[in-house]
Motif scaffolding. Structure first.
Motif, PDB file in Angstrom:
ATOM      1  N   ASP A   1       0.807  -1.224   0.000  1.00 15.46           N
ATOM      2  CA  ASP A   1       0.000   0.000   0.000  1.00 15.46           C
ATOM      3  C   ASP A   1       0.839   1.271   0.000  1.00 15.46           C
ATOM      4  O   ASP A   1       0.359   2.327  -0.426  1.00 15.46           O
ATOM      5  CB  ASP A   1      -0.937   0.013   1.214  1.00 15.46           C
ATOM      6  CG  ASP A   1      -1.968  -1.106   1.150  1.00 15.46           C
ATOM      7  OD1 ASP A   1      -2.229  -1.596   0.035  1.00 15.46           O
ATOM      8  OD2 ASP A   1      -2.495  -1.483   2.212  1.00 15.46           O
ATOM      9  N   ILE A   2       2.081   1.188   0.451  1.00 14.72           N
ATOM     10  CA  ILE A   2       2.898   2.398   0.576  1.00 14.72           C
ATOM     11  C   ILE A   2       3.205   3.025  -0.781  1.00 14.72           C
ATOM     12  O   ILE A   2       3.474   4.221  -0.877  1.00 14.72           O
ATOM     13  CB  ILE A   2       4.207   2.087   1.339  1.00 14.72           C
ATOM     14  CG1 ILE A   2       4.828   3.393   1.851  1.00 14.72           C
ATOM     15  CG2 ILE A   2       5.193   1.304   0.464  1.00 14.72           C
ATOM     16  CD1 ILE A   2       5.952   3.199   2.829  1.00 14.72           C
ATOM     17  N   HIS A   3       3.089   2.243  -1.848  1.00 12.56           N
ATOM     18  CA  HIS A   3       3.374   2.777  -3.182  1.00 12.56           C
ATOM     19  C   HIS A   3       2.187   3.536  -3.770  1.00 12.56           C
ATOM     20  O   HIS A   3       2.371   4.412  -4.614  1.00 12.56           O
ATOM     21  CB  HIS A   3       3.768   1.633  -4.121  1.00 12.56           C
ATOM     22  CG  HIS A   3       4.944   0.843  -3.642  1.00 12.56           C
ATOM     23  ND1 HIS A   3       6.216   1.340  -3.633  1.00 12.56           N
ATOM     24  CD2 HIS A   3       5.023  -0.410  -3.113  1.00 12.56           C
ATOM     25  CE1 HIS A   3       7.049   0.437  -3.146  1.00 12.56           C
ATOM     26  NE2 HIS A   3       6.349  -0.635  -2.818  1.00 12.56           N
ATOM     27  N   ALA A   4       0.984   3.199  -3.317  1.00 10.76           N
ATOM     28  CA  ALA A   4      -0.231   3.851  -3.820  1.00 10.76           C
ATOM     29  C   ALA A   4      -1.295   3.806  -2.734  1.00 10.76           C
ATOM     30  O   ALA A   4      -2.230   2.997  -2.792  1.00 10.76           O
ATOM     31  CB  ALA A   4      -0.724   3.161  -5.088  1.00 10.76           C
ATOM     32  N   PRO A   5      -1.178   4.663  -1.717  1.00  9.87           N
ATOM     33  CA  PRO A   5      -2.107   4.617  -0.577  1.00  9.87           C
ATOM     34  C   PRO A   5      -3.574   4.725  -0.970  1.00  9.87           C
ATOM     35  O   PRO A   5      -4.444   4.164  -0.287  1.00  9.87           O
ATOM     36  CB  PRO A   5      -1.668   5.811   0.281  1.00  9.87           C
ATOM     37  CG  PRO A   5      -0.246   6.045  -0.097  1.00  9.87           C
ATOM     38  CD  PRO A   5      -0.156   5.699  -1.556  1.00  9.87           C
ATOM     39  N   TRP A   6      -3.885   5.420  -2.035  1.00  5.58           N
ATOM     40  CA  TRP A   6      -5.280   5.606  -2.445  1.00  5.58           C
ATOM     41  C   TRP A   6      -5.914   4.314  -2.966  1.00  5.58           C
ATOM     42  O   TRP A   6      -7.128   4.223  -3.080  1.00  5.58           O
ATOM     43  CB  TRP A   6      -5.383   6.709  -3.495  1.00  5.58           C
ATOM     44  CG  TRP A   6      -4.705   6.376  -4.804  1.00  5.58           C
ATOM     45  CD1 TRP A   6      -5.286   5.832  -5.914  1.00  5.58           C
ATOM     46  CD2 TRP A   6      -3.326   6.545  -5.122  1.00  5.58           C
ATOM     47  NE1 TRP A   6      -4.357   5.648  -6.902  1.00  5.58           N
ATOM     48  CE2 TRP A   6      -3.139   6.094  -6.448  1.00  5.58           C
ATOM     49  CE3 TRP A   6      -2.217   7.049  -4.426  1.00  5.58           C
ATOM     50  CZ2 TRP A   6      -1.893   6.116  -7.078  1.00  5.58           C
ATOM     51  CZ3 TRP A   6      -0.990   7.080  -5.062  1.00  5.58           C
ATOM     52  CH2 TRP A   6      -0.828   6.618  -6.372  1.00  5.58           C
ATOM     53  N   LEU A   7      -5.099   3.307  -3.266  1.00  9.22           N
ATOM     54  CA  LEU A   7      -5.615   2.020  -3.730  1.00  9.22           C
ATOM     55  C   LEU A   7      -5.727   0.990  -2.620  1.00  9.22           C
ATOM     56  O   LEU A   7      -6.205  -0.125  -2.851  1.00  9.22           O
ATOM     57  CB  LEU A   7      -4.705   1.461  -4.851  1.00  9.22           C
ATOM     58  CG  LEU A   7      -4.605   2.302  -6.129  1.00  9.22           C
ATOM     59  CD1 LEU A   7      -3.629   1.643  -7.101  1.00  9.22           C
ATOM     60  CD2 LEU A   7      -5.974   2.479  -6.773  1.00  9.22           C
ATOM     61  N   ALA A   8      -5.307   1.355  -1.426  1.00  6.08           N
ATOM     62  CA  ALA A   8      -5.317   0.420  -0.305  1.00  6.08           C
ATOM     63  C   ALA A   8      -6.753   0.040   0.083  1.00  6.08           C
ATOM     64  O   ALA A   8      -7.640   0.889   0.118  1.00  6.08           O
ATOM     65  CB  ALA A   8      -4.596   1.029   0.892  1.00  6.08           C
ATOM     66  N   LYS A   9      -6.945  -1.242   0.362  1.00  6.64           N
ATOM     67  CA  LYS A   9      -8.263  -1.701   0.811  1.00  6.64           C
ATOM     68  C   LYS A   9      -8.560  -1.213   2.216  1.00  6.64           C
ATOM     69  O   LYS A   9      -9.716  -0.995   2.586  1.00  6.64           O
ATOM     70  CB  LYS A   9      -8.328  -3.219   0.734  1.00  6.64           C
ATOM     71  CG  LYS A   9      -8.264  -3.765  -0.696  1.00  6.64           C
ATOM     72  CD  LYS A   9      -8.371  -5.277  -0.719  1.00  6.64           C
ATOM     73  CE  LYS A   9      -8.338  -5.808  -2.152  1.00  6.64           C
ATOM     74  NZ  LYS A   9      -8.414  -7.303  -2.201  1.00  6.64           N
ATOM     75  N   SER A  10      -7.523  -1.067   3.001  1.00  2.00           N
ATOM     76  CA  SER A  10      -7.688  -0.515   4.348  1.00  2.00           C
ATOM     77  C   SER A  10      -6.395   0.182   4.735  1.00  2.00           C
ATOM     78  O   SER A  10      -5.307  -0.222   4.317  1.00  2.00           O
ATOM     79  CB  SER A  10      -8.012  -1.628   5.358  1.00  2.00           C
ATOM     80  OG  SER A  10      -6.937  -2.548   5.476  1.00  2.00           O
TER      81      SER A  10
END
Length: 378
Positions: free
Chosen positions: A337-346
């Motif tokens: 998630d650190i590469h694209a936080p806006w795509l993180a499920k949570s």
């Protein structure tokens, strides 16, 4: 003038290939001639200069690989030999010691870099790098690893000789040393390009791209400069630049591509910002690198090759170590998630995107299509 004050019959200096420098030297030579003095210029900061490496039709090379091959064919122990300087430095020390000039007086913020100056510091860095040089080719693209030489600033200010470095790489052999030598040859390539085509200091090398109509949104430029784009690898790289006066070479390509191809901002604005911030700033290399990333330069990446900042981040900072170093607010995110936080499920409890870290300034896929349309019109 000092030459008149000391009744000198000749002034000796090393040649500079930047347009303003060549104009300055021409004016100095004319002024000295009027008082019966001559200006003697010599090669120093490159292995091959001006017309020393030309095509078979006596034209300057504008594609790197043929230039590199010609460079390697011409290189020998004579051109790569270094020259002793310690004796002359000791003689200079007997003269009046110049007053110390602060970083602030040179235009840099005090304490912005931990880099130690002087030839001894350069030699220490070189000694350290020579123990790692065999791994240079495989490690050089990973900003969280100690893979590069960190000698660029010393090369820029002349505290280490380009001949010393090229000779070591030439003699060392092996994939790592040869890859590093190739980077040193790029340095010569951009210097000769600037000398033959001084227009690149102001305009795109490729004439068809000189009339590109970039959007140049001021707020987007500022967000890029301050590391607030919402793309972690870009923001971490810009924070590294702002805090230290240095940026890893892979990150220079990523941030430059992002500014031009994602934010649709003129490459010259990014070039100028790097020029103001980089301790190792060199007009030829900085201009060449920016025009390569912007697809406007000679032998540049094609305009349709546009770096995806997320995949670049995943590939070259897979564990997010570099990102966490400069974006501590993202330290709790996992390695995906650190590469694209806006795509993180949570996201971690208490972490709010848009408050603790910016949402993406733009959508990469959308901006990619807009960049293709912009460049495709020419």
């Amino acid at each position: 003038m000092l030459a008149r004050q000391w009744n000198a019959c000749a002034v000796f200096a090393n040649r500079d290939y930047e347009p303003q420098a060549t104009l300055r030297d021409t004016r100095v030579a004319q002024a000295l001639e009027q008082q019966g003095c001559s200006l003697q210029l010599f090669k120093d900061q490159v292995i091959f200069e001006t017309d020393e490496v030309l095509t078979t039709t006596h034209r300057p090379y504008t594609v790197f690989t043929p230039y590199k091959n010609a460079w390697l064919k011409k290189a020998n122990s004579f051109f790569l030999q270094s020259y002793p300087t310690r004796y002359y430095l000791r003689q200079l020390e007997k003269w009046q010691t110049p007053a110390t000039v602060s970083l602030a007086e040179l235009g840099f913020a005090e304490g912005m870099s931990r880099l130690q100056g002087g030839s001894q510091a350069a030699e220490q860095l070189l000694s350290d790098f020579m123990r790692r040089i065999d791994h240079y080719k495989e490690w050089r693209d990973f900003p969280a690893s100690k893979g590069v030489s960190y000698l660029s600033t010393h090369l820029r200010f002349g505290t280490i000789s380009i001949r010393t470095l090229a000779q070591l790489a030439w003699q060392q052999g092996g994939d790592g040393a040869q890859c590093w030598l190739g980077e040193l040859i790029w340095r010569d390539f951009y210097q000769q390009l600037l000398w033959h085509y001084p227009v690149v200091a102001q305009e795109s090398f490729k004439e068809e791209y000189r009339s590109l109509t970039f959007e140049n949104k001021a707020d987007w430029l500022l967000a890029w400069q301050e590391g607030r784009t919402g793309y972690p690898i870009v923001d971490a790289a810009m924070r590294q630049l702002n805090q230290s006066g240095y940026m890893h070479n892979r990150l220079r390509m990523i941030t430059a591509s992002f500014l031009v191809k994602d934010l649709l901002i003129d490459w010259r604005k990014g070039e100028a910002y790097f020029a103001a911030k980089l301790l190792d700033f060199d007009l030829a290399a900085n201009n060449g690198g920016w025009q390569w990333a912007a697809s406007t330069g000679c032998d540049a990446q094609p305009y349709f090759r546009i770096f995806n900042p997320v995949t670049q981040s995943e590939k070259f900072d897979p564990e997010g170590k570099f990102i966490r170093r400069y974006l501590p607010e993202l330290a709790q995110l996992n390695n995906k998630d650190i590469h694209a936080p806006w795509l993180a499920k949570s996201l971690p409890m208490g972490f709010q995107l848009g408050r603790d870290y910016p949402k993406p300034l733009v959508d990469h896929a959308t901006q990619r299509q807009r960049a293709l349309a912009l460049f495709g019109k020419t």
